[in-house]
Design a protein around this motif. Structure first.
Motif, short mmCIF file in Angstrom:
data_model
loop_
_atom_site.label_atom_id
_atom_site.label_comp_id
_atom_site.label_asym_id
_atom_site.label_seq_id
_atom_site.Cartn_x
_atom_site.Cartn_y
_atom_site.Cartn_z
N GLY A 79 80.91 -1.20 18.11
CA GLY A 79 80.48 -0.45 19.30
C GLY A 79 80.26 0.98 18.82
N MET A 80 79.34 1.70 19.74
CA MET A 80 78.89 2.96 19.14
C MET A 80 80.00 3.90 18.90
SD MET A 80 77.93 6.24 20.88
CE MET A 80 77.50 5.61 22.54
N GLN A 81 80.68 4.14 20.14
CA GLN A 81 82.05 4.91 20.12
C GLN A 81 82.91 4.63 18.74
OE1 GLN A 81 81.05 3.60 22.88
NE2 GLN A 81 80.82 5.26 24.34
N TRP B 93 70.43 8.63 12.31
CA TRP B 93 70.69 7.28 12.73
C TRP B 93 71.48 7.00 14.02
CZ3 TRP B 93 72.10 8.15 7.50
CH2 TRP B 93 71.06 8.01 6.43
N THR B 94 71.58 5.90 14.57
CA THR B 94 72.72 5.66 15.65
C THR B 94 74.30 5.69 14.93
OG1 THR B 94 72.60 3.13 15.28
CG2 THR B 94 70.94 4.34 16.99
N HIS C 294 74.39 10.92 24.12
CA HIS C 294 75.01 9.68 24.93
C HIS C 294 75.41 10.23 26.14
CE1 HIS C 294 73.70 6.64 21.71
NE2 HIS C 294 73.95 7.73 20.63
N ALA C 295 75.27 9.46 27.16
CA ALA C 295 76.14 9.70 28.40
C ALA C 295 77.53 9.99 28.36
CB ALA C 295 75.85 8.52 29.40
N GLY C 296 78.07 11.20 28.69
CA GLY C 296 79.34 11.51 28.74
C GLY C 296 79.66 12.64 27.82
N TYR C 297 78.63 13.02 27.15
CA TYR C 297 78.68 14.16 26.01
C TYR C 297 78.28 15.65 27.14
CZ TYR C 297 78.14 17.01 21.92
OH TYR C 297 78.30 17.86 20.93
N PRO C 298 79.16 16.46 26.78
CA PRO C 298 78.92 17.58 27.59
C PRO C 298 77.41 18.28 27.24
CG PRO C 298 80.59 18.21 26.16
CD PRO C 298 80.48 16.62 25.91
N PRO C 299 76.62 18.63 28.26
CA PRO C 299 75.41 19.19 28.18
C PRO C 299 75.61 20.54 27.66
CG PRO C 299 76.07 18.76 30.35
CD PRO C 299 76.80 18.27 29.67
N GLN C 300 76.57 21.27 27.95
CA GLN C 300 76.85 22.67 27.44
C GLN C 300 76.77 22.67 26.11
OE1 GLN C 300 78.76 21.27 29.67
NE2 GLN C 300 78.61 22.16 31.60
N LEU C 301 77.38 21.67 25.43
CA LEU C 301 77.34 21.57 23.80
C LEU C 301 76.19 20.97 23.22
CD1 LEU C 301 81.11 20.37 23.06
CD2 LEU C 301 80.28 22.64 22.98
N ALA C 302 75.61 19.99 23.94
CA ALA C 302 74.18 19.43 23.60
C ALA C 302 73.24 20.62 23.44
CB ALA C 302 73.75 18.20 24.51
N ALA C 303 73.34 21.46 24.19
CA ALA C 303 72.29 22.52 24.13
C ALA C 303 72.60 23.57 23.13
CB ALA C 303 72.18 23.26 25.60
N ASP C 304 73.68 23.34 22.21
CA ASP C 304 74.05 24.54 21.38
C ASP C 304 73.38 23.98 20.13
OD1 ASP C 304 75.68 26.76 20.74
OD2 ASP C 304 76.19 25.43 19.01
N HIS C 305 73.08 25.26 19.16
CA HIS C 305 72.34 24.72 18.12
C HIS C 305 72.98 24.43 16.80
CE1 HIS C 305 73.82 29.17 17.21
NE2 HIS C 305 74.05 28.75 15.95
N VAL D 179 82.78 14.24 20.19
CA VAL D 179 83.64 15.18 20.99
C VAL D 179 85.09 14.09 21.14
CG1 VAL D 179 84.54 16.76 22.44
CG2 VAL D 179 82.03 16.98 21.52
N PHE D 180 86.24 14.49 20.94
CA PHE D 180 87.24 13.67 21.32
C PHE D 180 87.87 14.24 22.52
CE2 PHE D 180 86.42 12.68 16.64
CZ PHE D 180 86.36 11.38 16.79
N VAL D 181 88.10 13.69 23.53
CA VAL D 181 88.44 14.40 24.78
C VAL D 181 89.61 13.61 25.48
CG1 VAL D 181 87.67 15.27 27.16
CG2 VAL D 181 85.98 15.11 25.19
#
Length: 384
Positions: free
Chosen positions: A4-6, A30-31, A93-104, A110-112
Motif C-alpha cells: 500500500g502507498m500509505q 518515485w512513488t 496524493h489526495a488528503g494531503y493539505p494543499p497549504q503544505l503542498a504549495a510550500d517550497h 504528514v501523520f495526522v
C-alpha cells in the motif's frame, strides 16, 4: 500482498537517518511503493537528488536503510498507525493539505490525528518561549481565546509556555478548531504534561507531525517542525521570546515564506520580552490586542461566537490602598517579598495581606517565593 502507498510511505519515514530532505527526495523521485523496493535493493542512488540529500555518505546511508528495511514490514507499520487513529497523508496524493503542498519545503509525509478541514479557515500561529512569564501566558491565552471565537484557527507547536497557553485559550471558546504541529510521533507526547492537551486538540481540530509512531523528540525535529507551523499559518504572532529563543526559528521560517510577523510588546526589563521587543524595534508590527491580529489577516470584524460558547468571566475590582501600592511596585518583573518591602516601605504584615488580596483577585501569582503580575489588567484594557 500488494504494498500500500500509505504503508510504504510510513515505513520509509521509520528508517534510520531518514530526515525531511531525504524522505522528500525519495518521494519526489518515485512513488512510495517503488521507493521502498529501491531501498530494499539499494537502488536509490540512481537519482542525483537522493544522492545529494544523503551526503556526506550516500553509500553508507543507503546501506543502513537497506539493512533496516529487511527487518521491517510496511503493512505492519501502516496497521500500527491506523490502530492509533493516525492518518498517513503523502505529498502529491489526495488528503494531503494543499497549504503544505504549495510550500517550497513540504514534508513528504504528514501523520495526522483529527480533521484537516479547518485549514480552509483563516489561520494564525501563536508562538513564544517555553519560559514565559505569567503576563505572557495570560496574553497568549486571551489571544487564543478571542481569535478562536472570531473564527480563526490557532496554530502552535504545543510546547510548554506560550504555545500551550494559546491552545488552552482557543479550546476554551468552542470556536474555530485548533491545529497543533508536534516534533515527535503521536505516541511520544512531548512535553508529557501536555498529554491531555494533545488529545483535546486532536479531538477538536487536528494534530500533525512529520514523524512516524515511535519517533523521539530529537532536537533537530523542532526547527523542522517550525517550518510547518510557518507554512500553515497566514501570519505569526510572537507573544514572548528571549533574545535567541527557539520561536525565532519560526520567525525566520515565516519571513522566508513572506508571512506577516506580529509581536506583543513586553516590559523592557523582562528577558522574556527581549526578542519580541527587538522584533518591534526592527519594524515588526506590534500586536496590542486581538483586533491588530484580525487586521493583519484581512478580517474586518470577529465572526459571530458559536451559540453556547462560554462568555467572558467578570473582571475583579481594581485594587486600592496598600494592594494598589504593592501592584504598582511589582511592575512587570518577578519580585520577592523583601524586594517589594523595600520598594513600598510597607511592613511585612500589611504587605503580605496586600499580596493575598491581589492573588485572590487574580492580579498576581506566586511561584517559589517570587511574586509576578498576571495579565488581568491587560484583559481589562482589552475589554473596555
Amino acid at each position: 500482498m500488494t504494498l500500500g502507498m500509505q504503508d510504504a510511505a510510513a515505513a520509509l519515514a521509520t528508517l534510520p537517518l531518514m530526515g525531511p530532505a531525504r524522505l522528500l527526495a525519495l518521494i519526489r523521485a518515485w512513488t512510495p511503493e517503488e521507493a521502498w523496493h529501491r531501498v530494499l535493493g539499494r537502488r536509490t542512488l540512481s537519482d542525483p537528488d537522493v544522492v545529494d540529500a544523503c551526503r556526506p555518505d550516500p553509500t553508507g546511508v543507503t546501506a543502513l536503510w537497506a539493512q533496516a528495511a529487511r527487518g521491517l514490514d510496511p503493512a505492519t507499520v501502516g496497521e500500527a498507525h491506523r490502530a492509533a487513529g493516525v492518518a498517513v497523508q503523502v505529498l502529491g496524493h489526495a488528503g494531503y493539505p494543499p497549504q503544505l503542498a504549495a510550500d517550497h519545503q513540504p514534508p513528504a509525509v504528514v501523520f495526522v490525528k483529527g480533521s484537516l478541514e479547518c485549514l480552509g479557515l483563516p489561520r494564525i500561529a501563536i508562538v513564544g518561549t517555553r519560559r514565559c512569564t505569567r503576563y505572557g501566558h495570560d496574553v497568549a491565552h486571551r489571544l487564543g481565546r478571542e481569535l478562536a471565537a472570531a473564527g480563526v484557527v490557532v496554530v502552535s507547536g504545543l510546547a510548554k509556555g506560550i504555545d500551550g497557553a494559546a491552545h488552552e485559550g482557543a479550546l476554551s471558546m468552542g470556536g474555530a478548531p485548533p491545529v497543533g504541529v508536534v516534533g515527535s510521533g503521536h505516541d511520544v507526547v512531548y512535553p508529557a504534561v501536555h498529554r491531555s492537551l494533545w488529545r483535546r486538540v486532536a479531538e477538536a481540530g487536528a494534530l500533525l507531525s512529520e514523524a512516524p509512531l515511535g519517533a523521539r523528540p530529537e532536537q533537530w525535529r523542532f526547527p523542522a517542525r517550525n517550518r510547518i507551523i510557518a507554512a500553515l499559518a497566514q501570519a505569526v504572532v510572537v507573544v514572548e521570546s528571549h533574545a535567541a529563543g527557539g520561536s525565532m526559528h519560526t520567525v525566520e521560517a515565516a519571513n522566508d515564506r513572506g508571512r506577516t510577523i506580529l509581536a506583543v510588546p513586553g516590559p523592557v526589563v523582562s528577558p522574556a520580552s527581549a526578542g519580541t521587543n527587538r522584533l518591534i524595534g526592527d519594524g515588526c508590527t506590534p500586536a496590542l490586542d486581538t483586533q491588530d491580529v484580525l487586521v493583519a489577516l484581512g478580517l474586518d470584524a470577529p465572526a459571530p461566537r458559536r451559540s453556547g460558547a462560554p462568555q467572558h468571566p467578570p473582571l475583579p475590582a481594581p485594587p486600592d490602598g496598600p494592594a494598589a501600592e504593592v501592584l504598582d511596585a511589582l511592575g512587570w518583573a518577578p519580585a520577592t517579598l523583601d524586594q517589594l518591602l523595600g520598594r513600598t516601605g510597607l511592613r511585612p504584615g500589611p504587605a503580605a495581606v496586600a499580596l493575598a488580596e491581589l492573588e485572590a483577585g487574580g492580579w498576581v501569582t506566586s511561584t517559589g517565593g517570587w511574586w509576578e503580575r498576571t495579565g488581568v489588567d491587560v484583559e481589562a484594557r482589552a475589554r473596555r
